[in-house]
Design a protein around this motif. Sequence first.
Motif, short mmCIF file in Angstrom:
data_model
loop_
_atom_site.label_atom_id
_atom_site.label_comp_id
_atom_site.label_asym_id
_atom_site.label_seq_id
_atom_site.Cartn_x
_atom_site.Cartn_y
_atom_site.Cartn_z
N ILE A 1 111.00 80.88 49.83
CA ILE A 1 110.60 80.08 50.98
C ILE A 1 109.09 79.82 50.93
O ILE A 1 108.30 80.72 50.64
CB ILE A 1 110.96 80.81 52.29
CG1 ILE A 1 112.47 81.00 52.41
CG2 ILE A 1 110.40 80.07 53.50
CD1 ILE A 1 113.24 79.73 52.63
N LEU A 2 108.70 78.58 51.24
CA LEU A 2 107.28 78.23 51.34
C LEU A 2 106.89 78.13 52.81
O LEU A 2 107.58 77.47 53.59
CB LEU A 2 107.00 76.91 50.63
CG LEU A 2 107.33 76.81 49.14
CD1 LEU A 2 106.95 75.43 48.61
CD2 LEU A 2 106.59 77.89 48.36
N ARG A 3 105.81 78.75 53.18
CA ARG A 3 105.35 78.68 54.57
C ARG A 3 104.64 77.37 54.87
O ARG A 3 104.70 76.86 55.98
CB ARG A 3 104.42 79.86 54.88
CG ARG A 3 105.11 81.22 54.79
CD ARG A 3 104.21 82.34 55.26
NE ARG A 3 104.87 83.63 55.13
CZ ARG A 3 105.71 84.13 56.03
NH1 ARG A 3 105.98 83.42 57.12
NH2 ARG A 3 106.26 85.31 55.85
N GLU A 4 103.95 76.82 53.88
CA GLU A 4 103.22 75.57 54.07
C GLU A 4 103.93 74.44 53.33
O GLU A 4 104.53 74.64 52.27
CB GLU A 4 101.79 75.71 53.53
CG GLU A 4 100.99 76.82 54.18
CD GLU A 4 100.74 76.57 55.65
OE1 GLU A 4 100.65 75.40 56.04
OE2 GLU A 4 100.64 77.56 56.41
N THR A 5 103.84 73.25 53.88
CA THR A 5 104.45 72.08 53.25
C THR A 5 103.54 71.57 52.14
O THR A 5 102.36 71.29 52.37
CB THR A 5 104.66 70.96 54.28
OG1 THR A 5 105.53 71.43 55.31
CG2 THR A 5 105.27 69.73 53.61
N PRO A 6 104.05 71.44 50.91
CA PRO A 6 103.23 70.92 49.81
C PRO A 6 102.71 69.52 50.12
O PRO A 6 103.42 68.68 50.68
CB PRO A 6 104.21 70.90 48.63
CG PRO A 6 105.23 71.95 48.98
CD PRO A 6 105.38 71.87 50.46
N LYS A 7 101.48 69.26 49.75
CA LYS A 7 100.84 67.99 50.07
C LYS A 7 101.51 66.81 49.41
O LYS A 7 101.45 65.68 49.92
CB LYS A 7 99.36 68.05 49.68
CG LYS A 7 98.54 69.05 50.48
CD LYS A 7 97.08 69.06 50.05
CE LYS A 7 96.27 70.07 50.86
NZ LYS A 7 94.85 70.10 50.44
N GLU A 8 102.15 67.02 48.25
CA GLU A 8 102.73 65.89 47.52
C GLU A 8 104.01 65.38 48.15
O GLU A 8 104.51 64.31 47.80
CB GLU A 8 102.99 66.26 46.06
CG GLU A 8 104.16 67.23 45.85
CD GLU A 8 103.76 68.69 45.89
OE1 GLU A 8 104.52 69.52 45.39
OE2 GLU A 8 102.67 69.00 46.42
N ALA A 9 104.58 66.12 49.10
CA ALA A 9 105.85 65.74 49.71
C ALA A 9 105.63 64.68 50.79
O ALA A 9 105.01 64.95 51.82
CB ALA A 9 106.55 66.96 50.29
N GLU A 10 106.15 63.47 50.55
CA GLU A 10 105.88 62.34 51.46
C GLU A 10 106.96 62.17 52.51
O GLU A 10 106.68 61.63 53.60
CB GLU A 10 105.77 61.04 50.65
CG GLU A 10 104.66 61.04 49.61
CD GLU A 10 104.65 59.75 48.81
OE1 GLU A 10 104.43 58.69 49.40
OE2 GLU A 10 104.90 59.81 47.59
N ILE A 11 108.21 62.55 52.22
CA ILE A 11 109.28 62.33 53.18
C ILE A 11 109.91 63.68 53.55
O ILE A 11 109.74 64.68 52.86
CB ILE A 11 110.36 61.36 52.65
CG1 ILE A 11 111.01 61.91 51.38
CG2 ILE A 11 109.74 59.99 52.40
CD1 ILE A 11 112.19 61.07 50.92
N MET A 12 110.66 63.67 54.65
CA MET A 12 111.15 64.93 55.20
C MET A 12 112.06 65.68 54.25
O MET A 12 111.97 66.91 54.13
CB MET A 12 111.88 64.65 56.52
CG MET A 12 112.28 65.92 57.26
SD MET A 12 110.87 67.02 57.62
CE MET A 12 110.00 66.02 58.85
N SER A 13 112.95 65.00 53.55
CA SER A 13 113.86 65.71 52.66
C SER A 13 113.10 66.42 51.55
O SER A 13 113.44 67.55 51.18
CB SER A 13 114.89 64.74 52.06
OG SER A 13 114.25 63.70 51.33
#
Length: 442
Positions: free
Chosen positions: A10-22
């Motif tokens: 599990i990642l606590r932070e959202t990776p910056k490269e992810a542009e859409i919710m999925s």
Amino acid sequence: MRLSRFFLPILRETPKEAEIMSHRLMLRAGMIRQESAGIYAWLPLGLRVLNKISAIVREEQNRAGAVELLMPTVQSADLWRESGRYDAYGKEMLRIQDRHDREMLYGPTNEEMITEIFRGYVRSYKDLPLNLYHIQWKFRDEVRPRFGVMRSREFLMKDAYTFDIDQAGARHSYNRMFVAYLRTFARMGLKAIPMRADTGPIGGDLSHEFIILAATGESEVFCHADYLDYDTPAVDTDFDNAEGLQGLVDKWTALYAATSEMHDVSAYEAVPADKKMSARGIEVGHIFYFGTKYSAPMGAKVMGPDGKDHDVHMGSYGIGPSRLIAAIIEASHDENGIIWPESVAPFDIALLNLKAGDAATDEACNRLYRELSAAGRDVLYDDRDERPGGKFATADLIGIPWQVVIGPKGLADGNVELKHRATGDKQVVPLGEVVSRFAKRG
């Protein structure tokens, strides 16, 4: 599966490269890991969903009369030269050479290879109709892969190919797949609307895209709102009944539905104002009838009832299971994470032990874990020594449909809490009734 023994990064932070919710949620939930641009490793949680989706696709293909095989991922360039597509396909095709300098390619699709297999064995119209399919990894070297597995370079594809003696037979084969697709997507909790589509590099003159509506969809679509209320074709649909299937297809194509590329403004204006619907859409399947486009240049002929050779009529039919995962998440999530439809969820139940190490809760959880598993339920047992808040957050993030929560306070009264992930509804039930409740739902 005990979570303490499962691999769930599990990642606590959202990776910056992810542009859409999925993309964000798949990375955060430990479903995938990017290995290079547009290429992902499927981690255990993601693979479980991928396998569930592939199983539904396989069941509905088999129900419609398709026969499974498996073709290689690497193909000879000579086959594509026969059809004339080798030079025309573009840079999306990954061209390679083997150690003997033979020109090969990593297959983006399989029309040529399946035609070569067909012509090697089938000689008579008596062996038709024939529908062959496989579920296989493919590669298209997208100039700009993005949105995670929604538009990746390597992807899992179900591609089917039909062979018929004439156009009428080919249309019936097309209708079989059309109806099978409606059933396939409905079983995954999706309302897919068939829309007339451009045939693109596949070719042909009849094609439909199956579109699901989602606020984060790739493109704008326009359709009649009544499609949202149509019933899914029944499980006992007779796929050999040509007239009945044609009636179903006619019903699902009679009203206006088009992607932005095929949008006809004047035709859309004829839709009653209260039935006009424009929204964002995601393509989850694409079917094509292309006649003799491949069979004629590649010599795929059969002897007809007239004793003469005939070029077979063909169609191809694609569903991307890996892409479907992203599409389902785009259509079904909230601020806490994924909300999986039960049919494709990685696990049926999340069993949360709120006080690991406590003798009573450990005993109750272990017993319930064994009994639910014996009843055929796929359970993820969170037996970690972690705060309750973290367990709730993990269960919500990964989207398991049901949570069974056991803590010392409720257990002292002989009760546990059930939470339905999709609605958030909670109810307190006696510990002894949990297994029977879930057995009834199965």
